[in-house]
Enzyme design. Structure first.
Site, PDB file in Angstrom:
ATOM      1  N   GLU A   9       0.822  -1.207   0.000  1.00  0.00           N
ATOM      2  CA  GLU A   9       0.000   0.000   0.000  1.00  0.00           C
ATOM      3  C   GLU A   9       0.860   1.262   0.000  1.00  0.00           C
ATOM      4  O   GLU A   9       1.801   1.393   0.783  1.00  0.00           O
ATOM      5  CB  GLU A   9      -0.924   0.024   1.215  1.00  0.00           C
ATOM      6  CG  GLU A   9      -1.905   1.185   1.201  1.00  0.00           C
ATOM      7  CD  GLU A   9      -2.695   1.324   2.480  1.00  0.00           C
ATOM      8  OE1 GLU A   9      -3.603   2.163   2.512  1.00  0.00           O
ATOM      9  OE2 GLU A   9      -2.386   0.604   3.446  1.00  0.00           O
ATOM     10  N   GLN A  68      -6.679  -6.536  -5.945  1.00  0.00           N
ATOM     11  CA  GLN A  68      -6.881  -7.054  -4.592  1.00  0.00           C
ATOM     12  C   GLN A  68      -7.964  -6.250  -3.876  1.00  0.00           C
ATOM     13  O   GLN A  68      -7.960  -5.015  -3.898  1.00  0.00           O
ATOM     14  CB  GLN A  68      -5.582  -6.982  -3.778  1.00  0.00           C
ATOM     15  CG  GLN A  68      -5.714  -7.616  -2.397  1.00  0.00           C
ATOM     16  CD  GLN A  68      -4.436  -7.528  -1.578  1.00  0.00           C
ATOM     17  OE1 GLN A  68      -4.131  -6.489  -1.011  1.00  0.00           O
ATOM     18  NE2 GLN A  68      -3.680  -8.630  -1.530  1.00  0.00           N
ATOM     19  N   CYS A  98      -3.261  -7.770   5.828  1.00  0.00           N
ATOM     20  CA  CYS A  98      -2.785  -6.432   6.184  1.00  0.00           C
ATOM     21  C   CYS A  98      -2.761  -6.247   7.702  1.00  0.00           C
ATOM     22  O   CYS A  98      -3.784  -6.428   8.370  1.00  0.00           O
ATOM     23  CB  CYS A  98      -3.677  -5.367   5.554  1.00  0.00           C
ATOM     24  SG  CYS A  98      -3.175  -3.677   5.974  1.00  0.00           S
ATOM     25  N   ASN A 200       5.376 -16.400   0.830  1.00  0.00           N
ATOM     26  CA  ASN A 200       5.737 -14.988   0.906  1.00  0.00           C
ATOM     27  C   ASN A 200       6.391 -14.712   2.256  1.00  0.00           C
ATOM     28  O   ASN A 200       5.984 -15.266   3.271  1.00  0.00           O
ATOM     29  CB  ASN A 200       4.464 -14.131   0.729  1.00  0.00           C
ATOM     30  CG  ASN A 200       4.691 -12.655   0.966  1.00  0.00           C
ATOM     31  OD1 ASN A 200       3.979 -12.037   1.742  1.00  0.00           O
ATOM     32  ND2 ASN A 200       5.663 -12.073   0.305  1.00  0.00           N
ATOM     33  N   GLY A 201       7.409 -13.850   2.245  1.00  0.00           N
ATOM     34  CA  GLY A 201       8.050 -13.451   3.491  1.00  0.00           C
ATOM     35  C   GLY A 201       9.550 -13.655   3.492  1.00  0.00           C
ATOM     36  O   GLY A 201      10.027 -14.778   3.314  1.00  0.00           O
ATOM     37  N   CYS A 224       7.754  -8.717  -2.065  1.00  0.00           N
ATOM     38  CA  CYS A 224       7.166  -7.387  -1.861  1.00  0.00           C
ATOM     39  C   CYS A 224       8.270  -6.401  -1.499  1.00  0.00           C
ATOM     40  O   CYS A 224       8.809  -5.729  -2.362  1.00  0.00           O
ATOM     41  CB  CYS A 224       6.094  -7.443  -0.773  1.00  0.00           C
ATOM     42  SG  CYS A 224       4.679  -8.494  -1.177  1.00  0.00           S
ATOM     43  N   ARG A 225       8.641  -6.365  -0.211  1.00  0.00           N
ATOM     44  CA  ARG A 225       9.662  -5.410   0.225  1.00  0.00           C
ATOM     45  C   ARG A 225      10.993  -5.634  -0.494  1.00  0.00           C
ATOM     46  O   ARG A 225      11.681  -4.670  -0.843  1.00  0.00           O
ATOM     47  CB  ARG A 225       9.840  -5.511   1.739  1.00  0.00           C
ATOM     48  CG  ARG A 225       8.633  -5.051   2.546  1.00  0.00           C
ATOM     49  CD  ARG A 225       8.843  -5.267   4.025  1.00  0.00           C
ATOM     50  NE  ARG A 225       8.970  -6.675   4.354  1.00  0.00           N
ATOM     51  CZ  ARG A 225       9.646  -7.168   5.403  1.00  0.00           C
ATOM     52  NH1 ARG A 225      10.272  -6.330   6.210  1.00  0.00           N
ATOM     53  NH2 ARG A 225       9.700  -8.463   5.619  1.00  0.00           N
TER      54      ARG A 225
END
Length: 328
Positions: A9, A68, A98, A200-201, A224-225
């Site tokens: 986001e 999403q 989230c 993920n992670g 993601c990050r």
């Protein structure tokens, strides 16, 4: 290995998706979440969040984009999901991960991990509303306060009819704390479920990706990050390319800035580029000094000038080094 560029986001917007899919081998992208409360949102909301809908649901480089949704009302989540498909999204993803206090406080995102029955009803309603042949996926964490209920959560997603599940290997309480990711539990989920599982992670480089794949047994990973830390992470993981040089990162930042500051989106540019710098500081020590220069600035042109000057300085250094090499 398939690699998905996940949602973040306020950071991974359409422009960022365009730029990162151009230089990486991502197989799919997921948008930032669209918050659903008690209404069917007008199409313009989705076109603003996902302008790729105007181009067949793909980025300019051809990577499919999945919208999403985030919300707790089975009825309105279903209505909006059906509309998203009509507008051209490559499936629908539901956010149950989230960790934001604001989102959780209004019973959205990870808050539904505490209520597997409601989570089930949301997924089921969306699946029933979306035409067959269109993917419905759900992104979850392993639990809210801890990971003790992860099996109940993932079972609810599968029983409700989801086609795929993405599992961030932490609880909501873990947030993004280093050392808390549980790839082993994702591995248990992969064995337990019949539907495809995406892990993920804490995937920051090719070594992490291969270890994650080995531990989880997942054919698909989501980053993601890490995709912001190293802008060519996808190419690094899938094709073994070296992490992008600082010179290349600066050139990418200038290009991003020149696009971002045009039109209304320029209002958000200072915050977005500063957010990106926070991620770049980890693998690129040079980003620290540059971030210190722009941290307090609000004028978009001033920020762009500083980044552009930094790029020119690096290019001059490269030229001098090349000349010295020639005459050595």
């Amino acid at each position: 290995m398939k690699l998905v560029l996940g949602p973040m986001e306020g950071v991974l917007d359409a422009l960022m998706r365009q730029m990162l899919t151009e230089i990486n081998g991502y197989d799919m992208c997921v948008t930032e979440f669209v918050r659903i409360v008690d209404a069917l949102l007008p199409p313009r909301v989705y076109h603003r969040m996902c302008p790729e809908l105007e181009a067949g649901g793909k980025t300019p480089s051809g990577t499919p984009v999945r919208v999403q949704l985030l919300g707790q009302s089975p009825q309105f989540m279903a209505e909006n999901a059906a509309q998203v498909i009509e507008l051209g999204s490559a499936g629908v993803d539901i956010n149950f991960g989230c960790p934001s206090k604001t989102v959780n406080g209004s019973k959205g995102g990870a808050a539904l991990l505490k209520e597997p029955e409601l989570l089930f009803q949301v997924v089921k309603a969306v699946r029933n509303a979306v035409p067959a042949g269109n993917v419905v996926s759900a992104k979850v964490r392993l639990g809210f306060d801890d990971c003790s209920s992860y099996r109940e959560i993932v079972d609810a997603v599968q029983l409700a009819g989801a086609d795929e599940i993405v599992v961030h290997g932490r609880s909501k309480a873990d947030a993004y704390k280093p050392g808390t990711v549980r790839w082993d539990l994702i591995g248990d989920i992969t064995k337990r479920l019949r539907i495809p599982v995406t892990a993920n992670g804490d995937i920051w480089n090719q070594e992490d990706a291969l270890r994650c794949q080995a531990v989880t047994g997942c054919d698909t990973l989501m980053v993601c990050r890490g995709a912001l830390n190293v802008p060519n992470l996808g190419a690094h993981i899938k094709r073994g390319e070296a992490p992008m040089s600082w010179h290349a990162v600066l050139a990418l930042l200038v290009r991003y800035s020149e696009f971002e500051i045009r039109g209304d989106k320029g209002l958000y540019y200072p915050n977005r580029v500063k957010q990106w710098f926070r991620y770049l500081q980890v693998p690129y020590p040079q980003a620290n000094a540059l971030f210190a220069e722009i941290r307090q600035l609000k004028d978009k042109q001033q920020i762009l000038n500083i980044i552009t000057n930094a790029l020119h300085d690096v290019e001059k250094h490269i030229e001098r080094h090349a000349e010295e090499s020639v005459f050595a």
